[in-house]
Design a protein around this motif. Sequence first.
Motif, PDB file in Angstrom:
ATOM      1  N   VAL A 149       0.840  -1.202   0.000  1.00 60.65           N
ATOM      2  CA  VAL A 149       0.000   0.000   0.000  1.00 60.65           C
ATOM      3  C   VAL A 149       0.873   1.249   0.000  1.00 60.65           C
ATOM      4  CG1 VAL A 149      -1.753   1.293   1.287  1.00 60.65           C
ATOM      5  CG2 VAL A 149      -1.871  -1.213   1.163  1.00 60.65           C
ATOM      6  N   PHE A 150       1.970   1.207   0.734  1.00 63.61           N
ATOM      7  CA  PHE A 150       2.891   2.344   0.757  1.00 63.61           C
ATOM      8  C   PHE A 150       3.664   2.446  -0.557  1.00 63.61           C
ATOM      9  CE2 PHE A 150       2.451   1.277   5.306  1.00 63.61           C
ATOM     10  CZ  PHE A 150       1.915   2.483   5.732  1.00 63.61           C
ATOM     11  N   ALA A 151       4.022   1.302  -1.142  1.00 66.14           N
ATOM     12  CA  ALA A 151       4.817   1.307  -2.371  1.00 66.14           C
ATOM     13  C   ALA A 151       3.993   1.681  -3.607  1.00 66.14           C
ATOM     14  CB  ALA A 151       5.454  -0.062  -2.578  1.00 66.14           C
ATOM     15  N   ALA A 152       2.745   1.254  -3.639  1.00 66.87           N
ATOM     16  CA  ALA A 152       1.907   1.478  -4.824  1.00 66.87           C
ATOM     17  C   ALA A 152       0.471   1.775  -4.395  1.00 66.87           C
ATOM     18  CB  ALA A 152       1.954   0.260  -5.742  1.00 66.87           C
ATOM     19  N   PRO A 153       0.230   2.945  -3.824  1.00 69.69           N
ATOM     20  CA  PRO A 153      -1.117   3.258  -3.305  1.00 69.69           C
ATOM     21  C   PRO A 153      -2.189   3.361  -4.386  1.00 69.69           C
ATOM     22  CG  PRO A 153       0.320   5.178  -3.190  1.00 69.69           C
ATOM     23  CD  PRO A 153       1.187   4.015  -3.575  1.00 69.69           C
ATOM     24  N   ALA A 154      -1.809   3.522  -5.639  1.00 71.23           N
ATOM     25  CA  ALA A 154      -2.803   3.560  -6.718  1.00 71.23           C
ATOM     26  C   ALA A 154      -3.287   2.166  -7.085  1.00 71.23           C
ATOM     27  CB  ALA A 154      -2.216   4.245  -7.950  1.00 71.23           C
ATOM     28  N   VAL A 155      -2.593   1.141  -6.589  1.00 64.84           N
ATOM     29  CA  VAL A 155      -2.929  -0.244  -6.932  1.00 64.84           C
ATOM     30  C   VAL A 155      -3.438  -1.024  -5.720  1.00 64.84           C
ATOM     31  CG1 VAL A 155      -2.020  -2.409  -7.861  1.00 64.84           C
ATOM     32  CG2 VAL A 155      -1.204  -0.217  -8.773  1.00 64.84           C
ATOM     33  N   PHE A 156      -2.830  -0.805  -4.578  1.00 68.29           N
ATOM     34  CA  PHE A 156      -3.159  -1.567  -3.374  1.00 68.29           C
ATOM     35  C   PHE A 156      -3.778  -0.653  -2.320  1.00 68.29           C
ATOM     36  CE2 PHE A 156       0.496  -3.553  -5.400  1.00 68.29           C
ATOM     37  CZ  PHE A 156       0.106  -4.881  -5.479  1.00 68.29           C
ATOM     38  N   THR A 176      -5.174  -5.405 -12.751  1.00 70.87           N
ATOM     39  CA  THR A 176      -4.675  -5.044 -14.080  1.00 70.87           C
ATOM     40  C   THR A 176      -4.393  -3.541 -14.162  1.00 70.87           C
ATOM     41  OG1 THR A 176      -6.943  -4.858 -14.886  1.00 70.87           O
ATOM     42  CG2 THR A 176      -5.838  -6.977 -15.243  1.00 70.87           C
ATOM     43  N   PRO A 177      -3.428  -3.076 -13.394  1.00 70.22           N
ATOM     44  CA  PRO A 177      -3.112  -1.645 -13.448  1.00 70.22           C
ATOM     45  C   PRO A 177      -2.435  -1.286 -14.766  1.00 70.22           C
ATOM     46  CG  PRO A 177      -1.500  -2.785 -12.119  1.00 70.22           C
ATOM     47  CD  PRO A 177      -2.559  -3.798 -12.486  1.00 70.22           C
ATOM     48  N   GLY A 178      -2.453  -0.028 -15.104  1.00 68.09           N
ATOM     49  CA  GLY A 178      -1.801   0.443 -16.319  1.00 68.09           C
ATOM     50  C   GLY A 178      -0.290   0.307 -16.225  1.00 68.09           C
ATOM     51  N   ASP A 179       0.338   0.249 -17.391  1.00 70.87           N
ATOM     52  CA  ASP A 179       1.787   0.070 -17.440  1.00 70.87           C
ATOM     53  C   ASP A 179       2.556   1.197 -16.760  1.00 70.87           C
ATOM     54  OD1 ASP A 179       1.592  -2.375 -18.689  1.00 70.87           O
ATOM     55  OD2 ASP A 179       1.778  -1.533 -20.711  1.00 70.87           O
ATOM     56  N   ALA A 180       1.969   2.369 -16.696  1.00 69.81           N
ATOM     57  CA  ALA A 180       2.640   3.485 -16.032  1.00 69.81           C
ATOM     58  C   ALA A 180       2.887   3.205 -14.557  1.00 69.81           C
ATOM     59  CB  ALA A 180       1.818   4.754 -16.188  1.00 69.81           C
ATOM     60  N   LEU A 181       2.128   2.267 -13.990  1.00 68.21           N
ATOM     61  CA  LEU A 181       2.264   1.939 -12.571  1.00 68.21           C
ATOM     62  C   LEU A 181       3.261   0.804 -12.325  1.00 68.21           C
ATOM     63  CD1 LEU A 181      -1.482   2.256 -11.574  1.00 68.21           C
ATOM     64  CD2 LEU A 181       0.372   3.828 -11.013  1.00 68.21           C
ATOM     65  N   ARG A 182       3.850   0.271 -13.394  1.00 72.32           N
ATOM     66  CA  ARG A 182       4.755  -0.876 -13.249  1.00 72.32           C
ATOM     67  C   ARG A 182       5.888  -0.631 -12.236  1.00 72.32           C
ATOM     68  NH1 ARG A 182       6.447  -5.656 -15.388  1.00 72.32           N
ATOM     69  NH2 ARG A 182       4.826  -5.708 -16.956  1.00 72.32           N
ATOM     70  N   PRO A 183       6.583   0.497 -12.290  1.00 71.85           N
ATOM     71  CA  PRO A 183       7.663   0.693 -11.306  1.00 71.85           C
ATOM     72  C   PRO A 183       7.170   0.603  -9.854  1.00 71.85           C
ATOM     73  CG  PRO A 183       7.863   2.279 -13.073  1.00 71.85           C
ATOM     74  CD  PRO A 183       6.532   1.596 -13.254  1.00 71.85           C
ATOM     75  N   ALA A 184       6.024   1.179  -9.581  1.00 72.07           N
ATOM     76  CA  ALA A 184       5.485   1.135  -8.220  1.00 72.07           C
ATOM     77  C   ALA A 184       5.071  -0.286  -7.848  1.00 72.07           C
ATOM     78  CB  ALA A 184       4.293   2.083  -8.093  1.00 72.07           C
TER      79      ALA A 184
END
Length: 63
Positions: free
Chosen positions: A17-24, A37-45
């Motif tokens: 949640v801290f690393a990728a709050p837009a996904v988790f 299935t997040p967008g590719d722009a979120l891959r690093p997070a």
Amino acid sequence: MRVRVDLTLCETHAQCVFAAPAVFALDDDDELVYDATPGDALRPAVEQAVLSCPVRAISLDGD
């Protein structure tokens, strides 16, 4: 990219949640919810979330 979380392993440390709050996120019951299935722009997070999970419950499939 497809995100998979093994909820039998997840102990809800919430590092993802801290690393990728837009996904988790944690819901009102403190259960993990996520966008599989997040967008590719979120891959690093998401990759950072995979690395930060202390029980290695998160994995990525696909390019």
